[in-house]
Design an enzyme around this catalytic site. Structure first.
Site, short mmCIF file in Angstrom:
data_model
loop_
_atom_site.label_atom_id
_atom_site.label_comp_id
_atom_site.label_asym_id
_atom_site.label_seq_id
_atom_site.Cartn_x
_atom_site.Cartn_y
_atom_site.Cartn_z
N SER A 147 0.85 -1.18 0.00
CA SER A 147 0.00 0.00 0.00
C SER A 147 0.89 1.24 0.00
O SER A 147 2.12 1.14 -0.03
CB SER A 147 -0.89 0.01 1.24
OG SER A 147 -0.09 0.28 2.37
N LYS A 148 0.23 2.39 0.07
CA LYS A 148 0.98 3.66 0.07
C LYS A 148 1.98 3.71 1.22
O LYS A 148 3.01 4.34 1.12
CB LYS A 148 0.00 4.82 0.22
CG LYS A 148 -0.62 5.20 -1.09
CD LYS A 148 -1.34 6.53 -0.93
CE LYS A 148 -2.19 6.78 -2.15
NZ LYS A 148 -3.43 7.45 -1.87
N ARG A 149 1.61 3.05 2.32
CA ARG A 149 2.50 3.03 3.48
C ARG A 149 3.91 2.57 3.12
O ARG A 149 4.89 2.92 3.74
CB ARG A 149 1.95 2.06 4.53
CG ARG A 149 1.04 2.68 5.55
CD ARG A 149 0.65 1.66 6.59
NE ARG A 149 0.18 0.40 6.03
CZ ARG A 149 0.76 -0.77 6.21
NH1 ARG A 149 1.82 -0.87 6.95
NH2 ARG A 149 0.25 -1.86 5.65
N HIS A 150 3.97 1.67 2.11
CA HIS A 150 5.28 1.13 1.72
C HIS A 150 5.97 2.02 0.69
O HIS A 150 6.99 1.65 0.12
CB HIS A 150 5.11 -0.27 1.12
CG HIS A 150 4.47 -1.24 2.06
ND1 HIS A 150 3.13 -1.55 2.01
CD2 HIS A 150 4.98 -1.94 3.09
CE1 HIS A 150 2.85 -2.42 2.97
NE2 HIS A 150 3.95 -2.66 3.63
N GLY A 151 5.39 3.18 0.44
CA GLY A 151 6.01 4.10 -0.52
C GLY A 151 5.67 3.74 -1.96
O GLY A 151 6.23 4.30 -2.89
#
Ligand code: GLU
Length: 479
Positions: free
Chosen positions: A252-256
């Site tokens: 997800s976005k959390r992982h960049g």
């Protein structure tokens, strides 16, 4: 049967890595089989679909070079390719199912449905629709319709049995029909639900292979039941394993991991991203680098793994660096030039070209060129303090730099081979190793101990700058 494969994104967000991989595998399968690749925009979620997302998806696909044979902008014989332009089609098929006694109108209000869900939960039962509107008589339906009560159309689920998804990646996956319920196919606003529109379009567009993320596996029995209710041939399914972040949770976005288009801005090359994405769940021996044509030649659905893949930026960066080293110099210049003009306001294209080429084998991401080449564009650059301690604090080196400065100041012509001759001659004259000349010189000219080859740096900077910087370094040296 001709091979027809579709990519069917919902434009509720940009094209992300997962979607791009689905698009890539679908495209590769179509291309490898001499089939047709179709792009269908599933924009029936009225609240979440946006034109911006559609554009971002189309741009992302174009950037990756995933060209479609039918779809937005180009049309085709099976259009329209935006589901919101096909609403009349879904309505007709819903009416057909009603006529055949395979679907029915449901007038339950959202409040009633919520209560049913809560009651079921209290009884510790799965929250399924209780089929109450199945029992409505013709007269009841007529009076509710005349009363203007809003309705949805529900599919009438076969009472017993099981539905088997023969998945090309996972093998047979069995679903008991009793865990499903009479799901909605047409909403009260006349819009179809995802499963209904998808099944109808896959049939009408003569899709032979449905390749998509395994988050859709649980939808597949509903789509198969619809195919069976209409008596249509069921396409083949291939559900792709998840992509995880390094922490093993869903990417997800959390992982960049942002949208595909953002990777362009971050300085990745499309071929590197494509090569990286293809390896997220597919492989061919231990080959790492694939040209586009090689992928088309080698891609098979059999080569897709059942196991989730892990997204690893380090690997992507490594691949990007490798691809940058392999691109044509002119392309590298085109990619770097606007960044350098923007950062340093220097418009001397010839100079920029020379600088960029000096860094051809030193970039991981295209924007790396800006900080790395700083000393070519300004005198305001940082010095490596540890290196200063090491090379600028000895009387011997100050003298060495002074001779180098003098010889370079007198050098004519100031070109690569004569510059090389000065350094080599000086090393011989002073009985030193070449490195002992080059390190302090490099520090004086670039502030660092790492740069493109020294003679290139000297030549590109030009006599005036070189002499001035060595002079400045000598002044700063306090033994
Ligand atoms: N529109 C769905 C999505 O974007 C995919 C549908 C499908 O491939 O069947 O998740």
């Amino acid at each position: 049967m001709p091979i027809r494969v579709r990519f069917a994104p919902s434009p509720t967000g940009a094209l992300h890595i997962g979607g791009a991989r689905t698009a890539l595998y679908s495209w590769l399968y179509a291309r490898s089989q001499g089939g047709v690749f179709i792009l269908r925009i599933e924009d029936t979620d009225r609240e979440r679909s946006t034109v911006d997302s559609t554009h971002s998806i189309l741009r992302g696909m174009e950037w990756l070079g995933l060209d479609w044979d039918e779809g937005p902008n180009i049309g085709g014989n099976y259009g329209p390719y935006y589901q919101t332009e096909r609403l009349h089609i879904y309505k007709e098929f819903a009416e057909q199912l009603i006529k055949e006694g395979k679907a029915y109108s449901c007038f339950c209000t959202p409040e009633e449905l919520e209560k049913k869900r809560k009651d079921a939960a209290a009884r510790k039962e799965a929250p399924k629709y209780d089929n109450s509107c199945r029992k409505l008589s013709e007269a009841e339906i007529k009076s509710k319709l005349e009363g203007g009560i809003s309705k949805v159309i529900r599919f009438m689920l076969p009472p017993i049995g099981e539905t088997i998804v023969h998945d090309l990646i996972r093998g047979d996956v069995v679903f008991q029909n009793e865990v499903l319920d009479d799901f909605v196919i047409l909403k009260s606003d006349g819009f179809p639900t995802y499963n209904f529109a998808c099944a109808i379009d896959d049939h009408l567009m003569e899709i032979s292979h449905v390749i998509r993320g395994d988050d859709h596996l649980s939808n597949t029995p509903r789509q198969i039941l619809l195919f069976q209710a209409f008596g249509w041939k069921i396409p083949k399914f291939a559900h792709l394993p998840m992509i995880l972040g390094k922490d093993k949770t869903r990417l997800s976005k959390r992982h960049g991991a942002t949208s595909v288009i953002d990777y362009q801005a971050m300085g990745y090359l499309p071929e590197a991203v494509l090569n990286y994405i293809v390896k997220l769940g597919w492989g061919h021996g231990d080959q790492e680098i694939f040209s586009r044509q090689e992928l088309i030649d080698k891609f098979t659905l059999k080569g897709i793994s059942k196991n989730p893949a892990v997204f690893d930026f380090d690997k992507l960066n490594w691949l990007n660096g490798k691809y940058i080293r392999s691109i044509l110099p002119e392309r590298l210049v085109d990619l770097c030039e606007p960044l350098l003009i923007d950062a340093y306001g220097n418009h001397d294209i010839n100079y920029i070209r020379k600088v960029v080429l000096a860094f051809h084998d030193r970039l991981t991401l295209i924007p790396d060129i800006v900080p790395l080449s700083r000393y070519f564009f300004t005198d305001e650059f940082e010095f490596d303090q540890a290196a200063i301690e090491k090379y600028f604090k000895s009387a011997e080196n100050i003298q060495l730099l002074a001779i180098l400065k003098k010889q370079l100041a007198e050098l004519e012509p100031f070109d690569h081979s004569s510059i090389e001759a000065v350094f080599k001659g000086l090393a011989q004259e002073l009985g030193k190793k070449l490195g002992e000349i080059i390190h302090p010189a490099r520090l004086a000219l670039t502030g660092t101990l790492q740069s493109p080859p020294m003679y290139d740096v000297v030549e590109i900077l030009g006599k005036e700058k070189v002499v001035q910087r060595i002079g400045k370094a000598i002044k700063q040296c306090i033994p």
